[in-house]
Scaffold this motif. Structure first.
Motif, PDB file in Angstrom:
ATOM      1  N   VAL A   1       0.859  -1.184   0.000  1.00  0.00           N
ATOM      2  CA  VAL A   1       0.000   0.000   0.000  1.00  0.00           C
ATOM      3  C   VAL A   1       0.893   1.230   0.000  1.00  0.00           C
ATOM      4  CG1 VAL A   1      -1.819   1.253   1.203  1.00  0.00           C
ATOM      5  CG2 VAL A   1      -1.781  -1.248   1.272  1.00  0.00           C
ATOM      6  N   ILE A   2       0.635   2.134  -0.948  1.00  0.00           N
ATOM      7  CA  ILE A   2       1.444   3.343  -1.097  1.00  0.00           C
ATOM      8  C   ILE A   2       0.534   4.550  -0.928  1.00  0.00           C
ATOM      9  CG2 ILE A   2       3.037   4.600  -2.596  1.00  0.00           C
ATOM     10  CD1 ILE A   2       3.463   1.956  -4.128  1.00  0.00           C
ATOM     11  N   MET A   3       0.861   5.408   0.026  1.00  0.00           N
ATOM     12  CA  MET A   3       0.073   6.605   0.317  1.00  0.00           C
ATOM     13  C   MET A   3       0.870   7.818  -0.156  1.00  0.00           C
ATOM     14  SD  MET A   3      -2.529   5.149   1.906  1.00  0.00           S
ATOM     15  CE  MET A   3      -3.398   6.146   3.128  1.00  0.00           C
ATOM     16  N   VAL A   4       0.366   8.457  -1.226  1.00  0.00           N
ATOM     17  CA  VAL A   4       1.088   9.562  -1.858  1.00  0.00           C
ATOM     18  C   VAL A   4       0.322  10.861  -1.637  1.00  0.00           C
ATOM     19  CG1 VAL A   4       2.081  10.432  -4.003  1.00  0.00           C
ATOM     20  CG2 VAL A   4       1.911   7.960  -3.620  1.00  0.00           C
ATOM     21  N   PRO A   5       0.911  11.852  -0.982  1.00  0.00           N
ATOM     22  CA  PRO A   5       0.225  13.140  -0.813  1.00  0.00           C
ATOM     23  C   PRO A   5      -0.068  13.791  -2.172  1.00  0.00           C
ATOM     24  CG  PRO A   5       2.157  12.987   0.622  1.00  0.00           C
ATOM     25  CD  PRO A   5       2.231  11.836  -0.324  1.00  0.00           C
ATOM     26  N   ASN A   6      -1.189  14.464  -2.277  1.00  0.00           N
ATOM     27  CA  ASN A   6      -1.509  15.186  -3.511  1.00  0.00           C
ATOM     28  C   ASN A   6      -0.415  16.195  -3.833  1.00  0.00           C
ATOM     29  OD1 ASN A   6      -3.871  13.788  -3.761  1.00  0.00           O
ATOM     30  ND2 ASN A   6      -5.222  15.489  -3.187  1.00  0.00           N
ATOM     31  N   GLY A   7      -0.084  16.272  -5.110  1.00  0.00           N
ATOM     32  CA  GLY A   7       0.908  17.236  -5.549  1.00  0.00           C
ATOM     33  C   GLY A   7       2.329  16.897  -5.164  1.00  0.00           C
ATOM     34  N   ALA A   8       2.556  15.661  -4.714  1.00  0.00           N
ATOM     35  CA  ALA A   8       3.896  15.276  -4.256  1.00  0.00           C
ATOM     36  C   ALA A   8       4.897  15.362  -5.403  1.00  0.00           C
ATOM     37  CB  ALA A   8       3.859  13.861  -3.685  1.00  0.00           C
TER      38      ALA A   8
ATOM     39  N   GLY B   1      -4.178  -2.494   7.377  1.00  0.00           N
ATOM     40  CA  GLY B   1      -4.503  -1.905   8.671  1.00  0.00           C
ATOM     41  C   GLY B   1      -3.655  -0.696   9.013  1.00  0.00           C
ATOM     42  N   PHE B   2      -2.523  -0.539   8.327  1.00  0.00           N
ATOM     43  CA  PHE B   2      -1.663   0.620   8.566  1.00  0.00           C
ATOM     44  C   PHE B   2      -2.145   1.842   7.797  1.00  0.00           C
ATOM     45  CE2 PHE B   2       0.934  -2.729  10.095  1.00  0.00           C
ATOM     46  CZ  PHE B   2       1.925  -2.195  10.892  1.00  0.00           C
ATOM     47  N   ALA B   3      -2.946   1.603   6.765  1.00  0.00           N
ATOM     48  CA  ALA B   3      -3.403   2.700   5.913  1.00  0.00           C
ATOM     49  C   ALA B   3      -4.860   2.434   5.542  1.00  0.00           C
ATOM     50  CB  ALA B   3      -2.530   2.795   4.669  1.00  0.00           C
ATOM     51  N   GLN B   4      -5.763   2.802   6.422  1.00  0.00           N
ATOM     52  CA  GLN B   4      -7.167   2.453   6.233  1.00  0.00           C
ATOM     53  C   GLN B   4      -7.805   3.257   5.104  1.00  0.00           C
ATOM     54  OE1 GLN B   4      -9.872   3.874   9.353  1.00  0.00           O
ATOM     55  NE2 GLN B   4      -8.141   4.911  10.309  1.00  0.00           N
TER      56      GLN B   4
ATOM     57  N   VAL C   1      -3.672   7.081   8.460  1.00  0.00           N
ATOM     58  CA  VAL C   1      -2.565   6.260   8.948  1.00  0.00           C
ATOM     59  C   VAL C   1      -2.606   6.194  10.472  1.00  0.00           C
ATOM     60  CG1 VAL C   1      -1.131   6.784   6.958  1.00  0.00           C
ATOM     61  CG2 VAL C   1      -0.987   8.247   8.986  1.00  0.00           C
ATOM     62  N   ARG C   2      -1.823   5.301  11.013  1.00  0.00           N
ATOM     63  CA  ARG C   2      -1.776   5.137  12.463  1.00  0.00           C
ATOM     64  C   ARG C   2      -1.158   6.363  13.123  1.00  0.00           C
ATOM     65  NH1 ARG C   2      -0.222  -1.297  13.415  1.00  0.00           N
ATOM     66  NH2 ARG C   2      -2.140  -2.109  12.494  1.00  0.00           N
TER      67      ARG C   2
ATOM     68  N   GLY D   1       5.718  15.532   5.209  1.00  0.00           N
ATOM     69  CA  GLY D   1       5.860  15.363   3.775  1.00  0.00           C
ATOM     70  C   GLY D   1       6.606  14.104   3.389  1.00  0.00           C
ATOM     71  N   TYR D   2       5.963  12.951   3.587  1.00  0.00           N
ATOM     72  CA  TYR D   2       6.546  11.664   3.227  1.00  0.00           C
ATOM     73  C   TYR D   2       5.541  10.842   2.425  1.00  0.00           C
ATOM     74  CZ  TYR D   2      10.886  11.738   5.936  1.00  0.00           C
ATOM     75  OH  TYR D   2      12.157  12.025   6.400  1.00  0.00           O
ATOM     76  N   ILE D   3       6.055  10.056   1.506  1.00  0.00           N
ATOM     77  CA  ILE D   3       5.261   9.006   0.876  1.00  0.00           C
ATOM     78  C   ILE D   3       5.377   7.786   1.776  1.00  0.00           C
ATOM     79  CG2 ILE D   3       5.047   7.498  -1.128  1.00  0.00           C
ATOM     80  CD1 ILE D   3       6.348   9.803  -2.772  1.00  0.00           C
ATOM     81  N   LEU D   4       4.244   7.277   2.263  1.00  0.00           N
ATOM     82  CA  LEU D   4       4.244   6.202   3.240  1.00  0.00           C
ATOM     83  C   LEU D   4       3.920   4.882   2.547  1.00  0.00           C
ATOM     84  CD1 LEU D   4       2.306   8.103   6.056  1.00  0.00           C
ATOM     85  CD2 LEU D   4       4.767   7.904   5.755  1.00  0.00           C
ATOM     86  N   VAL D   5       4.768   3.880   2.790  1.00  0.00           N
ATOM     87  CA  VAL D   5       4.645   2.600   2.102  1.00  0.00           C
ATOM     88  C   VAL D   5       4.578   1.479   3.133  1.00  0.00           C
ATOM     89  CG1 VAL D   5       5.627   1.060   0.366  1.00  0.00           C
ATOM     90  CG2 VAL D   5       6.011   3.537   0.185  1.00  0.00           C
ATOM     91  N   TYR D   6       3.558   0.626   3.010  1.00  0.00           N
ATOM     92  CA  TYR D   6       3.385  -0.500   3.915  1.00  0.00           C
ATOM     93  C   TYR D   6       3.265  -1.777   3.080  1.00  0.00           C
ATOM     94  CZ  TYR D   6       1.971   3.518   6.694  1.00  0.00           C
ATOM     95  OH  TYR D   6       1.928   4.746   7.297  1.00  0.00           O
ATOM     96  N   GLN D   7       3.975  -2.802   3.491  1.00  0.00           N
ATOM     97  CA  GLN D   7       3.993  -4.031   2.701  1.00  0.00           C
ATOM     98  C   GLN D   7       3.787  -5.258   3.578  1.00  0.00           C
ATOM     99  OE1 GLN D   7       7.762  -5.830   0.975  1.00  0.00           O
ATOM    100  NE2 GLN D   7       6.792  -5.111  -0.919  1.00  0.00           N
ATOM    101  N   ASP D   8       2.900  -6.152   3.133  1.00  0.00           N
ATOM    102  CA  ASP D   8       2.759  -7.464   3.768  1.00  0.00           C
ATOM    103  C   ASP D   8       3.961  -8.318   3.382  1.00  0.00           C
ATOM    104  OD1 ASP D   8       0.215  -7.024   4.937  1.00  0.00           O
ATOM    105  OD2 ASP D   8      -0.765  -7.440   3.019  1.00  0.00           O
ATOM    106  N   ILE D   9       4.625  -8.900   4.371  1.00  0.00           N
ATOM    107  CA  ILE D   9       5.757  -9.752   4.042  1.00  0.00           C
ATOM    108  C   ILE D   9       5.262 -11.042   3.385  1.00  0.00           C
ATOM    109  CG2 ILE D   9       7.203  -8.811   5.874  1.00  0.00           C
ATOM    110  CD1 ILE D   9       6.703 -11.377   7.465  1.00  0.00           C
ATOM    111  N   ARG D  10       6.170 -11.757   2.834  1.00  0.00           N
ATOM    112  CA  ARG D  10       5.875 -12.973   2.071  1.00  0.00           C
ATOM    113  C   ARG D  10       4.996 -13.952   2.868  1.00  0.00           C
ATOM    114  NH1 ARG D  10       9.287 -15.855  -2.132  1.00  0.00           N
ATOM    115  NH2 ARG D  10      10.227 -13.781  -2.354  1.00  0.00           N
TER     116      ARG D  10
END
Length: 636
Positions: free
Chosen positions: A66-73, A89-92, A102-103, A113-122
């Motif tokens: 899941v990638i959360m990108v602020p508008n205009g980034a 669950g980290f980015a509802q 986000v939490r 001002g960050y792009i937030l990235v959450y990944q399920d591991i294998r």
């Protein structure tokens, strides 16, 4: 026309019109599905874009991200967290503002001002592949061509090429298991990984993190094994026959019995763990501190943990110390805060009975952690250089900064004395005895105990030790009332000389601050016995962690082991106390006190009472070795 015919004609006309109205036209008929092939919600009201992607790994397995990108980034850095705890669950979905989606721990990052990235591991939640608990690195325990190091590399490679709003720089963060994924990424970091913060990482599950402490098994993890490894998603905890885990685990007899009764023979990790109760190759080849020093990273890294972390108090400082010994202190920083496990990511105005001057976690994230990341991800220099070491002083309610840690390796023995005394001078020879009965183990919390009780579990290390001080199977020693402060900076060592009538046994040693009878600022703390450092040691490992041996009955043996790190001041008017006991149940499994090959599968007849005799003075000068230093060594 006759009047009586009008109603009949009107009725006939209405019926004809109704018949015509019931004839459907094309707009009434749906030939396909009412669910569109691809729904796109309007995004104008949102101040960010939420993307879900499946990132391919080198072996073709795809990981849900899941990638959360602020508008205009434009040219923003990416903050990556890899987790087995459900990236969704980290980015509802739903909230219009990024900081609300986000939490709480990520809100400051969103604001900065960050792009937030959450990944399920294998193998967990939305990701493909097979899940393996804290998957060992490629090698003897992992014969595949992928691990969490390669998965982190491949993820960062994809992100830098496909997230066009980024500046192609990545920082990694995460606590507990997620902290472990950070450390695994540091084993062979992608060039775009510029900074990292493992928070309370799982570093060595046998020595002192989640699974064991010096060989004593932590039964609280049995529910974790069920929840984590029984399903790809979230499994459930094991049902209880009653509300008291003290009685539940006592009735089960052993952890092995409990696991067998609840179907754990189906769980691969439990089977591997239960077959390796000693520190053999299974554990040695997974020890992250050894991995880190074999190939030290140059990525600037902040190792974080709580001073009262009830789950992973061992990992961060052990990894930092190992890297420091390897000459890598320059890019590795150590931070220890006044927190329980992962409280760095929650509100932290207080901890158990202790109250701080503000939210120590939120203030730290804003003033220290994010500026540290911004240094390497945004080329922003912090207002002041980050100290190599920051450790909170709970007695003074302040952060202390150090150029090095600990400032001295000198340890000062605090000796056990006759009549329950403690002093910095050796005592005449003598001994104190107690009977350890496995049928009546010392509770780590006053029963009833529930592992599911979050408030009690997160603060158990700070619970008032008066609850057990009067038990006949607990030895308590204390100094006279202090007339001058005693400052500790470093890791105390328990050095206990004792004999037992059994052939195995555990030793729990607690270093305690005894408050004065009356505390004006906080009356409920009057007489409080606050443990500032404590741990357990399984006696069979006194000579070798890998090769356990029976304790010779009636023969004095030395049990020397490190206690958790402290930065603390025992103030005038307080006392220093040491408690010694042989169980902390049901957190730790009971030692049968009869040597058996594998305690998980001890039989009822193996559990026997034993008389423990702790030695004082002469050749058996039992003590706790304290890192006593002048208070001025801290760089305020």
């Amino acid at each position: 026309m006759r009047k009586h015919l009008l109603p009949l004609l009107l009725t006939t006309a209405l019926a004809a019109n109704a018949a015509l109205a019931q004839t459907p036209d094309a707009s009434m008929i749906q030939l396909g599905s009412d669910i569109p092939a691809k729904w796109k919600a309007p995004e104008e009201a949102y101040n960010y874009v939420r993307r879900e992607v499946m990132i391919p790994m080198r072996d073709g397995v795809k990981l849900h991200t899941v990638i959360m990108v602020p508008n205009g980034a434009r040219a923003l850095p990416m903050l990556l967290e890899r987790t087995p705890y459900d990236a969704d669950g980290f980015a509802q979905k739903g909230p219009l503002n990024l900081r609300d989606a986000v939490r709480s721990a990520n809100r400051e990052w969103a604001d900065d001002g960050y792009i937030l990235v959450y990944q399920d591991i294998r193998g967990k939640y939305g990701s493909e592949g097979k899940y393996v608990m804290t998957r060992p690195p490629i090698g003897p325990l992992n014969t595949t061509k992928t691990d969490d190091t390669t998965d982190a590399w491949d993820t960062i490679e994809w992100l830098t090429k496909n997230v066009k709003e980024s500046n192609q720089r990545v920082g990694m963060i995460g606590s507990s298991y997620d902290g472990w994924t950070v450390t695994m990424a540091l084993r062979d970091p992608h060039p775009a990984l510029k900074v990292a913060a493992p928070e309370s990482p799982m570093v060595d599950g046998w020595m002192g993190d989640d699974w064991f402490h010096y060989g004593a098994f932590r039964q609280v993890n049995l529910d974790y094994f069920s929840g984590q490894t029984s399903k790809t998603g979230k499994g459930s905890t094991v049902p209880r026959p009653g509300a008291d885990d003290y009685q539940t685990f006592l009735d089960a007899g052993t952890a092995g019995n409990w696991a067998r009764q609840h179907g754990f023979d189906q769980l691969g990790f439990w089977n591997r763990l239960a077959a390796h109760p000693s520190y053999d190759a299974f554990w040695q080849l997974q020890a992250v501190d050894k991995m880190m020093t074999a190939k030290p990273s140059s990525v600037p890294t902040m190792w974080l943990q709580g001073l009262w972390d009830q789950e992973d108090m061992y990992g961060a400082i052990t990894a930092w110390e190992a890297l420091k010994a390897k000459g890598k202190a320059g890019n590795n920083h150590l931070v220890m805060g006044p927190w329980y496990h992962s409280q760095i990511n929650r509100a932290a105005e207080r901890l158990g009975p202790l109250k701080w001057n503000g939210d120590t976690a939120a203030d730290f994230r804003r003033d220290v952690l994010i500026p540290f990341f911004n240094t390497y991800l945004k080329d922003r220099k912090p207002a002041e250089p980050l100290a190599p070491v920051m450790i909170f002083n709970a007695a003074n309610k302040q952060w202390d900064k150090f150029a090095d840690w600990p400032g001295t390796t000198q340890l000062t023995p605090l000796y056990l004395q006759a009549d329950s005394g403690l002093a910095f001078q050796a005592a005449p020879a003598g001994e104190d005895s107690y009977v350890s009965d496995p049928a009546k183990p010392v509770p780590f919390l006053a029963p009833p105990v529930s592992f599911a009780d979050h408030d009690r579990w997160t603060t158990w290390l700070l619970q008032d030790q008066r609850a057990v001080a009067t038990r006949t199977d607990v030895l308590s020693y204390q100094t006279p009332v202090l007339t001058a402060p005693v400052t500790l900076q470093g890791a105390p060592m328990a050095d206990i000389f004792a004999k037992t009538t059994g052939t195995d046994g555990d030793f729990v040693v607690k270093l305690i601050d005894v408050f004065p009878p009356f505390v004006a600022e906080q009356p409920e703390m009057g007489g409080y016995q606050l443990a500032i450092s404590q741990d357990i040691f399984r006696g069979r490992y006194r000579q070798s962690f890998e090769h356990p041996t029976a304790i010779p009955a009636g023969v004095v043996q030395e049990y020397k082991f490190r206690l958790p790190t402290v930065n603390y001041v025992f103030k005038p008017g307080h006392r220093i106390m040491v408690q010694i006991q042989s169980s902390q149940f049901p957190l730790y499994d009971r030692n049968p006190q009869t040597f058996v090959p594998n305690i998980f599968f001890a039989k009822p007849e193996d559990f026997q009472k034993a008389t423990i005799s702790v030695q004082r003075g002469a050749a058996g000068a039992s003590s706790v070795l304290l890192p006593v230093v002048p208070a001025s060594t801290a760089l305020k």
